[in-house]
Design an enzyme around this catalytic site. Structure first.
Site, PDB file in Angstrom:
ATOM      1  N   TYR A   1      36.418  34.709  48.936  1.00  0.00           N
ATOM      2  CA  TYR A   1      37.369  35.397  49.819  1.00  0.00           C
ATOM      3  C   TYR A   1      36.663  35.856  51.112  1.00  0.00           C
ATOM      4  O   TYR A   1      35.511  36.299  51.066  1.00  0.00           O
ATOM      5  CB  TYR A   1      37.962  36.585  49.053  1.00  0.00           C
ATOM      6  CG  TYR A   1      38.728  37.528  49.915  1.00  0.00           C
ATOM      7  CD1 TYR A   1      39.884  37.120  50.581  1.00  0.00           C
ATOM      8  CD2 TYR A   1      38.294  38.840  50.100  1.00  0.00           C
ATOM      9  CE1 TYR A   1      40.583  37.997  51.393  1.00  0.00           C
ATOM     10  CE2 TYR A   1      38.992  39.718  50.907  1.00  0.00           C
ATOM     11  CZ  TYR A   1      40.129  39.286  51.550  1.00  0.00           C
ATOM     12  OH  TYR A   1      40.814  40.143  52.356  1.00  0.00           O
TER      13      TYR A   1
ATOM     14  N   LYS B   1      46.787  41.560  43.657  1.00  0.00           N
ATOM     15  CA  LYS B   1      47.428  40.245  43.521  1.00  0.00           C
ATOM     16  C   LYS B   1      48.213  40.187  42.204  1.00  0.00           C
ATOM     17  O   LYS B   1      49.122  40.944  42.028  1.00  0.00           O
ATOM     18  CB  LYS B   1      46.355  39.147  43.633  1.00  0.00           C
ATOM     19  CG  LYS B   1      45.428  39.323  44.852  1.00  0.00           C
ATOM     20  CD  LYS B   1      46.236  39.236  46.133  1.00  0.00           C
ATOM     21  CE  LYS B   1      45.422  39.226  47.409  1.00  0.00           C
ATOM     22  NZ  LYS B   1      44.493  40.301  47.642  1.00  0.00           N
TER      23      LYS B   1
ATOM     24  N   ARG C   1      38.674  62.447  41.850  1.00  0.00           N
ATOM     25  CA  ARG C   1      37.846  61.534  42.658  1.00  0.00           C
ATOM     26  C   ARG C   1      36.774  60.844  41.824  1.00  0.00           C
ATOM     27  O   ARG C   1      36.350  59.736  42.124  1.00  0.00           O
ATOM     28  CB  ARG C   1      37.188  62.254  43.843  1.00  0.00           C
ATOM     29  CG  ARG C   1      36.289  61.276  44.590  1.00  0.00           C
ATOM     30  CD  ARG C   1      35.532  61.789  45.781  1.00  0.00           C
ATOM     31  NE  ARG C   1      34.943  63.071  45.671  1.00  0.00           N
ATOM     32  CZ  ARG C   1      33.686  63.308  45.289  1.00  0.00           C
ATOM     33  NH1 ARG C   1      32.897  62.326  44.891  1.00  0.00           N
ATOM     34  NH2 ARG C   1      33.230  64.538  45.270  1.00  0.00           N
TER      35      ARG C   1
ATOM     36  N   ASP D   1      34.637  36.818  40.317  1.00  0.00           N
ATOM     37  CA  ASP D   1      35.906  37.334  40.825  1.00  0.00           C
ATOM     38  C   ASP D   1      37.016  36.540  40.134  1.00  0.00           C
ATOM     39  O   ASP D   1      37.180  35.349  40.365  1.00  0.00           O
ATOM     40  CB  ASP D   1      35.957  37.155  42.349  1.00  0.00           C
ATOM     41  CG  ASP D   1      37.272  37.659  42.964  1.00  0.00           C
ATOM     42  OD1 ASP D   1      38.302  37.685  42.253  1.00  0.00           O
ATOM     43  OD2 ASP D   1      37.281  37.994  44.161  1.00  0.00           O
TER      44      ASP D   1
END
Ligand code: PLP
Length: 400
Positions: free
Chosen positions: A113, A211, A61, A186
């Site tokens: 986005y 993507k 984690r 981004d």
């Protein structure tokens, strides 16, 4: 290539050899270590890792897992960054960036986005984080005033969605740095193959690896790259939010990255071919593609990008309903949100990504209801063009 750390090594080589570590068996691709914890022979050896003197595996984690380390080495190499962290999604990377570096206010430039927009517009202000939106083509004075007022993180996407406008990363970075502010980009649409924001002056790059980096529409992941100093706070947030990428997804993403440069070459070439072929089509009012001379930011695209990408946007003659009919008639382009996969996709922004905005707000942002956004996949480009032509044909017949 303009990389400083690896001046003689090209991106295709980095995509395959960016991972420096091998496991004990010399596996050329790091296997999936799905264990949650890793044992040490004694306390002294354990402390070397927990006290940060050695980057060893410890607890998955925390992201301290060999499969994740291997992926992160490749991600860092591709952006020529000192460090990279892998996240469970693009939004996990972006939200962690804002929580780590956005406390003194965030200025968001141009279109971003929808998920990022709602985080900035709704959730972050609820936590007391000030956010500001500067529209596409804003005057530099507006940013200057925000920076003077103490805003310390400037955030942008380039190319933007769906208008594919570009923002000059170097100019923004110079302006922000004069005030001691950071710039985060981004880079999802461009990928490190087509654009390297850190080399252009940005401080941190984030990606939705769902993507192009993943490239096969079969994984959800995110990434952040930058200097170790700037990425360290993101590591702490990722650890405590529990948003590190799983070893299974890390392995799949590592495999995908090996073909990223090849895939991007093909995406770039096919999108350029389609954009050029459709420029004079009477059923299309406008083709928006940074690789076209007619694109308003073509000169900047040539300066800032190595390739113009696989995304292109069409404005269909006849408006909203004509565009919907074209989207419905396309056969190889699947009607689905997302982008960057091997398969071609089409979306109509006014019915998907920008459906929440009013028609007036969309118009104000230059997002016509007649727009179709294409994610040009890896199929034979002649077949993709045939598909587009058959979908447009009834419009041309109607106009005759
Ligand atoms: N950034 C961009 C440009 C996107 O298009 C998306 C998703 O579509 C995201 C970030 C969010 O990525 P994810 O879906 O992996 O969380």
């Amino acid at each position: 290539m303009s990389q400083s750390q690896s001046p003689h090594v090209g991106p295709a080589t980095l995509a395959i050899h960016g991972q420096k570590q091998r496991d004990a068996f010399g596996s050329p691709h790091m296997p999936i270590y799905d264990t949650t914890t890793f044992a040490y022979p004694d306390t002294a050896a354990l402390l070397e890792v927990t006290e940060g003197r050695r980057r060893g595996p410890l607890y998955s984690r925390y992201g301290q897992n060999p499969t994740l380390y291997a992926l992160e080495e490749t991600l860092a190499a591709l952006e020529d960054a000192a460090a990279a962290w892998a996240f469970s999604s693009g939004m996990a990377a972006i939200s962690t960036l804002f929580l780590s570096h956005g406390q003194r206010g965030i200025a968001c430039l141009g279109e971003v986005y929808g998920g990022t927009l709602s985080l900035l517009d709704q959730q972050l202000p609820e936590l007391g984080i000030e956010t500001h939106f500067l529209p596409e083509g804003h005057a530099p004075d507006t940013l200057e005033r925000l920076l003077e007022s103490g805003v310390r993180l400037v955030y942008l996407e380039t190319p933007t969605n769906p208008t594919l406008r570009l923002i000059d990363i170097t100019a923004v970075a110079e302006q922000a740095h004069r005030h001691g502010a950071l710039v985060a980009v981004d880079g999802t649409f461009a990928t490190p193959i087509n654009q390297r924001p850190l080399a252009l002056g940005a401080d941190i790059v984030v990606h939705s690896a769902t993507k192009y980096l993943g490239g096969h529409s079969d994984l959800t992941a995110g990434a952040a790259m930058g200097s170790s100093k700037l990425l360290d706070p993101l590591w702490r947030w990722r650890q405590n939010l529990g948003s590190a990428l799983s070893p299974q997804m890390a392995s799949l993403l590592s495999r995908s990255l090996r073909t990223l440069p090849l895939r991007m070459q093909r995406h770039n070439a096919s999108a350029q071919t389609i954009a050029e072929a459709l420029q004079d089509n009477p059923a299309i009012e406008r083709v928006l593609y940074p690789g076209l001379d007619s694109h308003p930011d073509h000169a900047l695209a040539k300066r800032q990008m190595f390739g113009f990408g696989g995304m292109l946007t069409l404005e269909i003659a006849g408006g909203h309903h004509a565009a919907t009919a074209v989207a419905d008639r396309l056969e190889l382009f699947a009607l689905a949100p997302s982008l960057g996969g091997a398969e071609s996709l089409v979306t109509q922004p006014c019915t998907t990504s920008h459906a929440d905005l009013t028609a007036e707000e969309r118009a104000r942002r230059g997002i016509a209801d007649s727009m179709l956004r294409l994610s040009v996949g890896l199929e034979d480009v002649e077949d993709l063009l045939d598909d587009i032509h058959q979908a447009l044909a009834p419009l041309i017949t109607d106009r005759c």
